[in-house]
Design a protein around this motif. Structure first.
Motif, PDB file in Angstrom:
ATOM      1  N   CYS A  47      23.788  48.013  44.064  1.00  0.00           N
ATOM      2  CA  CYS A  47      23.006  47.569  45.223  1.00  0.00           C
ATOM      3  C   CYS A  47      21.818  46.711  44.780  1.00  0.00           C
ATOM      4  N   SER A 248      26.418  49.304  52.601  1.00  0.00           N
ATOM      5  CA  SER A 248      26.367  50.615  51.968  1.00  0.00           C
ATOM      6  C   SER A 248      26.800  51.664  52.991  1.00  0.00           C
TER       7      SER A 248
ATOM      8  N   GLY B 141      29.889  43.331  48.714  1.00  0.00           N
ATOM      9  CA  GLY B 141      29.557  43.666  47.330  1.00  0.00           C
ATOM     10  C   GLY B 141      30.196  42.688  46.361  1.00  0.00           C
ATOM     11  N   PHE B 212      20.020  47.558  51.954  1.00  0.00           N
ATOM     12  CA  PHE B 212      20.004  46.538  50.919  1.00  0.00           C
ATOM     13  C   PHE B 212      19.031  46.872  49.790  1.00  0.00           C
ATOM     14  N   ALA B 215      18.547  52.341  48.256  1.00  0.00           N
ATOM     15  CA  ALA B 215      19.688  53.245  48.326  1.00  0.00           C
ATOM     16  C   ALA B 215      19.169  54.595  48.797  1.00  0.00           C
TER      17      ALA B 215
END
Lengths: 250, 276
Positions: A47, A248, B141, B212, B215
């Protein structure tokens, strides 16, 4: 991946990218977004890797190597940013907020790009002697010698950047992590959340500033208008299909 | 001149030799230097052909001397010149053409092709790749990055191969063929597409920043008292617009550099974040 293995992988990749960037192929394998995504995987922070890669890609979107005019070294920027962030992470895991890592890494990266331009210019001037020898004698330069003169120095220099920035990251990570967890809360209880909030805002603002730099470098009429329309359209689609683009998994 | 080739030898290049020259031409910018620019890379690329065309060492040396003169063009479009040089050198080796035609060909083509390549590939297609890659990376990704790379290189590698082929087949006529591909017409549309990708990325990254940048479960806890995401996103956009205004003035000589703009945008945002 253990840090030592990841560091070795990064150094090997850095050597390959340094050759691919100018001397051979130029298939965009050494662009910041690719470097960021790959090193993110290598260091187990996909990420963060993509976030840094995207910001640096935007920053370098319009920089070009035309004739003798050298651009900032986008590869040095991405390598420095990613390995510095990984060094910080390796020194004090779970302490650093990703947005703080991002802001520090991107800032260091754009500064390293300037150093990289100097190194590129030095490398080019170093090759003049080989060129003069070859022209005077009208003899070819054997492949091995051409590789040694043209490819080995950039590869070794980018490997040195990896080693240097990882060391910097480790050092800063130990110091910063210690300060962060022990000294700072005693100093002011309020400051920790403030810093966290400030780094979140900084990360977003830096990405948007990089996008602004990219737009102004595109050099075409109505670039800003096109971007604004696209932004509105993207917002509309996002709101209509909320969550579809959140990459995510939640 | 170089008309010493024995008449028994057919001066044409085999497919294996052409493949070797093309492969070596991918490394044309190796040892780029201010004195000769791409000359070492060009001479290195052409060497297998000289070995095949000029069995006489003196003639080979003479051919090499011709191609060690300063040379510079766009690395992708150089494929057309390398192909064209092979076409002409075959004729020079057969004694059908004076060697000076090769020099004229190179010096006539390298300037226009450099301008064309810089304008189309470096300033239009590469930004489009970058902008598409960040947009796809945001959504998918690393898979997105791989898709963008595959798209770019499908265009890049096939064009390099086609340029080399066109140069080898048509020699001096290659410029007409390149002109027919209308790179200049596609330039502005490609740049505008990149601008659209950048705009879309800026919107999406503002709408979903938590995924973004942070996490979940990592780093320090988000402060309870933080302002609503709408307020902080609006502040970030304000800083971004400020950067856009500063970057607009970039054309004037006293304008701030991109590095200065990015770093000060970060500093301003950090300060505002601390004050909130």
């Amino acid at each position: 991946m253990p840090p030592a293995v990841a560091l070795l992988c990064t150094a090997l990749l850095a050597g390959f990218w340094a050759i691919e960037r100018k001397a051979f192929l130029q298939a965009m394998l050494s662009r910041p977004v690719v470097v960021g995504a790959c090193l993110g995987l290598v260091w187990g922070t996909p990420c963060l890797g993509i976030a840094i890669g995207c910001a640096l890609e935007l920053f370098f979107l319009g920089e070009v190597n035309i004739g003798a005019a050298l651009p900032g070294n986008d590869l040095w920027a991405s390598l420095a940013a990613l390995t510095f962030a990984s060094g910080l992470n390796a020194a004090a895991p779970e302490t650093w907020r990703p947005s703080a890592l991002f802001a520090l890494a991107v800032t260091l990266g754009v500064l390293f790009a300037r150093l990289g331009r100097r190194a590129d210019s030095l490398q080019e001037r170093r090759c003049v002697r080989l060129c003069k020898q070859s022209m005077d004698a009208a003899c070819r330069v054997p492949t091995a010698r051409l590789f040694l003169a043209g490819c080995a120095p950039p590869a070794l220099m980018s490997m040195a950047v990896v080693a240097l920035t990882f060391g910097l990251g480790l050092g800063a990570g130990h110091l910063g992590g210690h300060f962060w967890t022990h000294a700072l809360p005693r100093f002011s209880a309020d400051l920790v959340p403030r810093l966290a909030r400030a780094s979140d805002l900084t990360a977003l603002a830096m990405t948007l500033a990089a996008a602004a730099i990219a737009l102004s470098a595109l050099d075409v009429a109505r670039a800003r208008l096109t971007a604004a329309i696209a932004a509105l359209l993207a917002t509309a689609i996002f709101v209509a299909t909320r969550g579809l683009f959140i990459w995510s998994a939640t | 001149m170089n008309q010493t080739t024995p008449p028994t030898r057919p001066a044409t290049l085999g497919l294996a030799c052409l493949a070797r020259v093309f492969w070596r031409s991918l490394a044309i910018q190796t040892a780029w230097n201010p004195a000769g620019m791409q000359n070492l890379g060009l001479a290195h690329a052409l060497w297998p052909a000289f070995e095949a065309l000029y069995p006489d060492a003196a003639a080979r040396r003479e051919a090499l001397r011709r191609h060690l003169t300063p040379f510079n063009t766009h690395p992708y479009l150089a494929a057309a010149i390398v192909g064209g040089v092979l076409h002409l050198e075959e004729r020079v080796a057969r004694g059908e053409m004076p060697a000076s035609r090769v020099d004229t060909f190179k010096s006539l083509l390298m300037g226009p092709l450099a301008a064309l390549g810089d304008g189309f590939f470096w300033r239009s297609l590469r930004p489009a790749f970058g902008a598409l890659a960040i947009l796809l990376a945001f959504g998918l990704g690393i898979v997105g990055v791989l898709i963008a790379l595959a798209l770019y290189n499908a265009v890049h590698l096939s064009l390099r191969l086609r340029l080399f082929d066109a140069g080898y087949r048509h020699g001096e006529g290659v410029l007409d063929i390149i002109a027919r591909w209308r790179f200049d017409k596609r330039r502005d549309a490609t740049r505008r597409l990149s601008a659209a990708f950048v705009g879309a990325f800026a919107a999406l990254v503002s709408l979903a920043p938590p995924a973004f940048f942070c996490a979940p479960g990592k780093g320090l806890p988000v402060p309870e008292s933080s302002p609503s995401p709408v307020v902080s996103t609006a502040l970030a956009w304000l800083v971004g617009l400020l950067a856009l205004t500063a970057a607009r003035a970039n054309a004037s000589p006293k304008a701030p550099s991109a590095t200065a703009i990015l770093v000060s945008a970060g500093a301003i945002a950090f300060y505002v974040g601390l004050l909130l």
